[in-house]
Design an enzyme around this catalytic site. Structure first.
Site, PDB file in Angstrom:
ATOM      1  N   LYS A  25      -0.110 -22.138 -31.268  1.00 26.47           N
ATOM      2  CA  LYS A  25       1.296 -22.504 -31.070  1.00 26.47           C
ATOM      3  C   LYS A  25       2.219 -21.859 -32.099  1.00 26.47           C
ATOM      4  O   LYS A  25       1.800 -21.429 -33.176  1.00 26.47           O
ATOM      5  CB  LYS A  25       1.441 -24.023 -31.047  1.00 26.47           C
ATOM      6  N   ARG A  49      -7.688 -29.279 -27.248  1.00 28.32           N
ATOM      7  CA  ARG A  49      -7.326 -28.332 -26.192  1.00 28.32           C
ATOM      8  C   ARG A  49      -7.081 -26.972 -26.838  1.00 28.32           C
ATOM      9  O   ARG A  49      -6.151 -26.806 -27.634  1.00 28.32           O
ATOM     10  CB  ARG A  49      -6.077 -28.825 -25.454  1.00 28.32           C
TER      11      ARG A  49
END
Length: 271
Positions: free
Chosen positions: A212, A247
């Site tokens: 991210k 995840r």
């Protein structure tokens, strides 16, 4: 229940932030799913609509066209792997469940489609309740919180209560604080620093930090594929705080890091 589960990301999209278009072809997506499972992913999260900041919505018919053939093939070839559908649409989730999915990962926390909550309860599948401020197109426009951890905790507690009242079994529910979804770098760090407060709610906690942008901001890595080390660091810290589902895009490396960390944290844990 194992010490942790790795959820591998299978993006069947042309515009995801980390690998947009790389697995858009059905056969490529299936191969990628098989590779993730072989690398240690216990769950494969198949999504046909990007949730990156600013992403445009995808029509239901197109999302179905993208994800159903992939889920069907993976279900046939990986009977012992949990297949998840990453969608906000009840019709897509229902079709995916019919095709073999056993997990619904809805970034709206089962709020976006009025039929989603009842579907999850009736089909008795596992689900993830995630916190997100706004929606993907708007979520990063100046997000403000008085206390991000406290506010995320209240939201997740409320969604948990709603899901339980609707008939979703407690053991079917995972909670996700939504790192990167309507949060600044400091908000994300606060959630990771105080993740034990989210874990204390009770259900399994899922963490999704993989590649991210806040990791890029912290490390100076503009290319999402160069953020593996930062992803490993955040996942190991999250494991130590009590998170149990991760995840990720790089299943093998994350699985190995978590296996070592889990054994250090609990010498009696068999990996």
């Amino acid at each position: 229940m194992p010490a942790f589960e790795v959820m591998g990301v299978v993006n069947v999209t042309p515009d995801s932030f980390s690998d947009g278009g790389e697995w858009f072809d059905r056969d490529a997506a299936v191969r990628h799913g098989l590779e993730l499972a072989a690398a240690g992913a216990a769950i494969l999260d198949v999504g046909g609509e990007s949730t990156r900041p600013g992403a445009d919505p995808v029509p239901e018919a197109e999302e179905l066209r993208r994800v159903l053939p992939v889920i069907e093939e993976l279900a046939a070839r990986l009977p012992d792997t949990t297949l998840s559908v990453d969608t906000t649409k009840a019709a897509v989730a229902a079709a995916a469940i019919d095709a073999g999915a056993r997990y619904v990962n809805d970034v709206t926390g089962l709020r976006g489609d009025p039929e989603m909550l009842a579907l999850v309860a009736e089909r008795d599948v596992r689900c993830c309740l995630m916190h997100m401020r706004g929606e993907p197109r708007t979520m990063q426009r100046d997000p403000v919180y008085d206390d991000v951890v406290a506010e995320v905790r209240v939201f997740l507690e409320e969604r948990l209560a709603v899901a339980r009242t609707a008939g979703v079994r407690a053991e079917r529910i995972d909670l996700d604080p939504g790192v990167g979804f309507g949060k600044t770098v400091e908000h994300n760090l606060a959630l990771l620093r105080r993740l034990d407060e989210i874990v204390a709610i009770g259900p399994r906690v899922l963490v999704g930090t993989s590649r991210k942008s806040f990791l890029g901001r912290l490390t100076g890595r503009d290319d999402p594929r160069q953020r593996l080390a930062g992803t490993i660091a955040t996942n190991v810290l999250a494991l130590a705080a009590g998170a149990r589902v991760f995840r990720v895009h790089d299943a093998g490396a994350i699985r190995d890091a978590l296996a070592v960390a889990a054994r250090v944290l609990d010498p009696d844990d068999a990996v």
